[in-house]
Design a protein around this motif. Structure first.
Motif, PDB file in Angstrom:
ATOM      1  N   THR A 219      -1.856  -8.178   5.269  1.00 47.31           N
ATOM      2  CA  THR A 219      -1.285  -8.506   6.568  1.00 47.31           C
ATOM      3  C   THR A 219       0.070  -7.833   6.690  1.00 47.31           C
ATOM      4  OG1 THR A 219      -2.309 -10.697   6.350  1.00 47.31           O
ATOM      5  CG2 THR A 219      -0.835 -10.367   8.218  1.00 47.31           C
ATOM      6  N   THR A 220       0.338  -7.218   7.828  1.00 44.98           N
ATOM      7  CA  THR A 220       1.637  -6.583   8.032  1.00 44.98           C
ATOM      8  C   THR A 220       2.707  -7.661   8.205  1.00 44.98           C
ATOM      9  OG1 THR A 220       1.505  -6.493  10.446  1.00 44.98           O
ATOM     10  CG2 THR A 220       0.522  -4.651   9.216  1.00 44.98           C
ATOM     11  N   LEU A 221       3.938  -7.284   7.940  1.00 45.40           N
ATOM     12  CA  LEU A 221       5.053  -8.218   8.138  1.00 45.40           C
ATOM     13  C   LEU A 221       5.139  -8.661   9.599  1.00 45.40           C
ATOM     14  CD1 LEU A 221       7.668  -6.446   5.884  1.00 45.40           C
ATOM     15  CD2 LEU A 221       7.088  -8.875   5.702  1.00 45.40           C
ATOM     16  N   ASP A 222       4.954  -7.724  10.517  1.00 43.50           N
ATOM     17  CA  ASP A 222       5.037  -8.067  11.944  1.00 43.50           C
ATOM     18  C   ASP A 222       3.927  -9.030  12.350  1.00 43.50           C
ATOM     19  OD1 ASP A 222       7.328  -6.598  12.420  1.00 43.50           O
ATOM     20  OD2 ASP A 222       6.253  -4.810  13.092  1.00 43.50           O
TER      21      ASP A 222
ATOM     22  N   LEU B 209       0.822  -1.207   0.000  1.00 42.65           N
ATOM     23  CA  LEU B 209       0.000   0.000   0.000  1.00 42.65           C
ATOM     24  C   LEU B 209       0.863   1.267   0.000  1.00 42.65           C
ATOM     25  CD1 LEU B 209      -2.770  -1.106   2.519  1.00 42.65           C
ATOM     26  CD2 LEU B 209      -3.077  -0.690   0.074  1.00 42.65           C
ATOM     27  N   LYS B 210       2.124   1.121   0.357  1.00 38.40           N
ATOM     28  CA  LYS B 210       3.026   2.275   0.410  1.00 38.40           C
ATOM     29  C   LYS B 210       3.671   2.586  -0.943  1.00 38.40           C
ATOM     30  CE  LYS B 210       4.590   1.157   5.127  1.00 38.40           C
ATOM     31  NZ  LYS B 210       5.787   0.836   5.953  1.00 38.40           N
ATOM     32  N   TYR B 211       3.553   1.657  -1.895  1.00 37.11           N
ATOM     33  CA  TYR B 211       4.421   1.728  -3.071  1.00 37.11           C
ATOM     34  C   TYR B 211       3.746   2.254  -4.340  1.00 37.11           C
ATOM     35  CZ  TYR B 211       7.340  -1.180  -0.051  1.00 37.11           C
ATOM     36  OH  TYR B 211       8.078  -1.656   1.000  1.00 37.11           O
ATOM     37  N   ASN B 212       2.671   3.007  -4.187  1.00 35.54           N
ATOM     38  CA  ASN B 212       2.001   3.628  -5.335  1.00 35.54           C
ATOM     39  C   ASN B 212       1.567   2.623  -6.402  1.00 35.54           C
ATOM     40  OD1 ASN B 212       2.187   6.327  -4.335  1.00 35.54           O
ATOM     41  ND2 ASN B 212       4.331   6.364  -4.945  1.00 35.54           N
TER      42      ASN B 212
ATOM     43  N   ALA C  72      -7.448   9.846   7.249  1.00 33.98           N
ATOM     44  CA  ALA C  72      -6.033  10.064   7.567  1.00 33.98           C
ATOM     45  C   ALA C  72      -5.507  11.386   7.036  1.00 33.98           C
ATOM     46  CB  ALA C  72      -5.196   8.911   7.014  1.00 33.98           C
ATOM     47  N   THR C  73      -6.043  11.845   5.889  1.00 28.01           N
ATOM     48  CA  THR C  73      -5.467  13.030   5.228  1.00 28.01           C
ATOM     49  C   THR C  73      -6.429  14.196   5.098  1.00 28.01           C
ATOM     50  OG1 THR C  73      -6.150  12.338   3.004  1.00 28.01           O
ATOM     51  CG2 THR C  73      -4.044  11.483   3.827  1.00 28.01           C
ATOM     52  N   GLY C  74      -7.721  13.906   5.206  1.00 24.65           N
ATOM     53  CA  GLY C  74      -8.712  14.946   4.962  1.00 24.65           C
ATOM     54  C   GLY C  74      -8.986  15.149   3.483  1.00 24.65           C
TER      55      GLY C  74
ATOM     56  N   THR D 100      -3.109  -5.397  13.420  1.00 26.54           N
ATOM     57  CA  THR D 100      -3.075  -3.978  13.081  1.00 26.54           C
ATOM     58  C   THR D 100      -4.293  -3.597  12.246  1.00 26.54           C
ATOM     59  OG1 THR D 100      -0.654  -4.059  13.032  1.00 26.54           O
ATOM     60  CG2 THR D 100      -1.711  -2.158  11.972  1.00 26.54           C
ATOM     61  N   PRO D 101      -5.105  -2.633  12.684  1.00 26.76           N
ATOM     62  CA  PRO D 101      -6.273  -2.197  11.895  1.00 26.76           C
ATOM     63  C   PRO D 101      -5.842  -1.377  10.672  1.00 26.76           C
ATOM     64  CG  PRO D 101      -6.406  -1.474  14.198  1.00 26.76           C
ATOM     65  CD  PRO D 101      -5.011  -1.935  13.960  1.00 26.76           C
ATOM     66  N   SER D 102      -6.718  -1.331   9.669  1.00 27.68           N
ATOM     67  CA  SER D 102      -6.381  -0.659   8.412  1.00 27.68           C
ATOM     68  C   SER D 102      -6.083   0.834   8.609  1.00 27.68           C
ATOM     69  CB  SER D 102      -7.507  -0.834   7.400  1.00 27.68           C
ATOM     70  OG  SER D 102      -8.717  -0.241   7.876  1.00 27.68           O
ATOM     71  N   LEU D 103      -6.931   1.533   9.366  1.00 32.73           N
ATOM     72  CA  LEU D 103      -6.735   2.974   9.536  1.00 32.73           C
ATOM     73  C   LEU D 103      -5.417   3.263  10.241  1.00 32.73           C
ATOM     74  CD1 LEU D 103      -7.719   5.847   9.182  1.00 32.73           C
ATOM     75  CD2 LEU D 103      -9.062   5.601  11.299  1.00 32.73           C
ATOM     76  N   GLU D 104      -5.110   2.496  11.255  1.00 36.31           N
ATOM     77  CA  GLU D 104      -3.838   2.683  11.970  1.00 36.31           C
ATOM     78  C   GLU D 104      -2.667   2.480  11.020  1.00 36.31           C
ATOM     79  OE1 GLU D 104      -1.269   0.131  15.212  1.00 36.31           O
ATOM     80  OE2 GLU D 104      -3.399   0.433  15.655  1.00 36.31           O
ATOM     81  N   TYR D 105      -2.763   1.467  10.166  1.00 40.00           N
ATOM     82  CA  TYR D 105      -1.665   1.204   9.252  1.00 40.00           C
ATOM     83  C   TYR D 105      -1.529   2.301   8.207  1.00 40.00           C
ATOM     84  CZ  TYR D 105       1.685  -1.139   6.325  1.00 40.00           C
ATOM     85  OH  TYR D 105       2.831  -1.425   5.610  1.00 40.00           O
ATOM     86  N   ILE D 106      -2.648   2.705   7.634  1.00 40.01           N
ATOM     87  CA  ILE D 106      -2.613   3.769   6.613  1.00 40.01           C
ATOM     88  C   ILE D 106      -2.114   5.085   7.202  1.00 40.01           C
ATOM     89  CG2 ILE D 106      -4.119   5.215   5.165  1.00 40.01           C
ATOM     90  CD1 ILE D 106      -5.672   2.635   4.476  1.00 40.01           C
ATOM     91  N   LYS D 107      -2.504   5.378   8.414  1.00 37.48           N
ATOM     92  CA  LYS D 107      -2.021   6.603   9.075  1.00 37.48           C
ATOM     93  C   LYS D 107      -0.499   6.560   9.292  1.00 37.48           C
ATOM     94  CE  LYS D 107      -6.003   8.328  11.714  1.00 37.48           C
ATOM     95  NZ  LYS D 107      -6.547   8.512  13.090  1.00 37.48           N
ATOM     96  N   SER D 108       0.067   5.366   9.365  1.00 39.04           N
ATOM     97  CA  SER D 108       1.507   5.242   9.641  1.00 39.04           C
ATOM     98  C   SER D 108       2.383   5.736   8.485  1.00 39.04           C
ATOM     99  CB  SER D 108       1.856   3.794   9.967  1.00 39.04           C
ATOM    100  OG  SER D 108       1.811   2.968   8.809  1.00 39.04           O
ATOM    101  N   PHE D 109       1.801   5.826   7.274  1.00 41.61           N
ATOM    102  CA  PHE D 109       2.615   6.295   6.156  1.00 41.61           C
ATOM    103  C   PHE D 109       1.942   7.393   5.318  1.00 41.61           C
ATOM    104  CE2 PHE D 109       0.133   2.754   4.496  1.00 41.61           C
ATOM    105  CZ  PHE D 109      -0.262   3.181   3.249  1.00 41.61           C
ATOM    106  N   VAL D 110       0.711   7.745   5.668  1.00 42.36           N
ATOM    107  CA  VAL D 110       0.020   8.828   4.963  1.00 42.36           C
ATOM    108  C   VAL D 110      -0.121   9.990   5.945  1.00 42.36           C
ATOM    109  CG1 VAL D 110      -2.085   9.577   3.836  1.00 42.36           C
ATOM    110  CG2 VAL D 110      -1.242   7.270   3.457  1.00 42.36           C
ATOM    111  N   ALA D 111       0.529  11.080   5.657  1.00 39.14           N
ATOM    112  CA  ALA D 111       0.510  12.232   6.577  1.00 39.14           C
ATOM    113  C   ALA D 111      -0.665  13.138   6.260  1.00 39.14           C
ATOM    114  CB  ALA D 111       1.811  13.007   6.481  1.00 39.14           C
TER     115      ALA D 111
END
Length: 299
Positions: free
Chosen positions: A180-183, A152-155, A221-223, A287-298
């Motif tokens: 699923t996250t790596l962790d 999801l981070k890689y465009n 996450a971004t508005g 890890t929930p989706s919103l928490e994960y997306i917030k981790s890399f989307v400012a």
């Protein structure tokens, strides 16, 4: 008495995380590596308490020596046929020779069991190895984590931060995708490795989220409201992938050929997990989706 878990592919991103999770669960962790393995990666494993064993991975007897006393072998290897089929066969044969009771293959992907053979090269390799694995006497458990959430981070078309777009194929804007996250994958794998009664097939997902739900999370996450778009029908996408593969024969020797990445996207919109085993071990935090997306989307 500590269980002894041997990890192949421990120098990789997922493999090292699996080792770490096993150590936190009080397992004795051994990593079998090639004699040409990177010394810095070996040192990093030893630093967290892993016993590293160098072996000739072309020699079944040499591998079997490294397995002595192990309760389970975990494969976190990545590669093409020479690794997923040939090397993993040697790992299994050595495990049987050393009387190791259990084996976890490198099936960290979408559950390919319900997919049509020929639609995804890397799944076909795993399917071929599975046929061999199931013909042996060793007890196996496969962990299907869908896609690693990192994509999801890689465009990719599913979420393109650069273009501020979210895309899908077919009439599948509501189709839930497995991430699923790596962790989370590593933690679940550690639990399975220590569980002698673990089932043959295990589907997991940190979160299952549709393109529409991704749009909603990104807005939170971004508005911002990203553009939602259908790229094509699934049928047209399949034909595009076939042509792309035909036009790029060199990709057959590449782990992440362009058409292989497209094959993964196609599979994500063709099947999804319906029997999650997330609750099998009650000490895991997904890890929930919103928490994960917030981790890399400012915002």
């Amino acid at each position: 008495m500590k269980k002894i878990i041997l990890v192949a592919g421990a120098t990789g991103n997922l493999g090292k995380r699996i080792c770490s999770e096993l150590i936190t669960r009080n397992a004795e962790v051994r990593a079998i590596v090639r004699t040409t393995a990177d010394p810095e990666k070996i040192a990093a494993l030893e630093k967290i308490g892993v016993k590293v064993i160098e072996a000739d991975l072309a020699n079944i007897d040499d591998i079997a020596k490294a397995y002595k006393g192990a309760d389970c072998v975990v494969s976190a290897l990545a590669g093409l046929g020479d690794v997923i089929i040939d090397l993993q066969k040697r790992l299994v044969d050595a495990a049987i020779k050393a009387e190791v009771p259990r084996f976890i293959p490198s099936d960290f992907c979408t559950d390919y069991n319900d997919l049509v053979p020929g639609e995804n090269r890397n799944f076909d390799l795993r399917r071929q190895f599975k046929s061999y694995l199931d013909s042996t006497s060793i007890k196996a458990s496969s962990i299907f984590n869908g896609a690693f959430a990192d994509i999801l981070k890689y465009n990719t078309p599913i979420l393109n931060l650069k273009d501020k777009s979210i895309s899908y194929w077919g009439e599948k804007s509501d189709w839930k995708l497995d991430f699923t996250t790596l962790d989370n994958t590593a933690a679940f794998t550690a639990e399975v490795a220590l569980d002698d009664k673990a089932p043959r097939n295990l589907q997991i997902a940190s979160f299952q989220i549709s393109p529409k739900m991704i749009w909603e999370d990104v807005k939170k996450a971004t508005g911002e409201e990203f553009r939602m778009q259908q790229l094509s029908t699934l049928e047209d996408f399949a034909q595009f992938i076939k042509k792309q593969r035909t036009d790029n024969p060199a990709g057959e020797l590449e782990l992440y050929a362009k058409w292989q990445q497209a094959q993964y996207m196609y599979s994500m919109f063709s099947t999804h997990h319906t029997q999650l085993a997330n609750q099998l071990y009650d000490n895991l935090n997904w890890t929930p989706s919103l928490e994960y997306i917030k981790s890399f989307v400012a915002r």
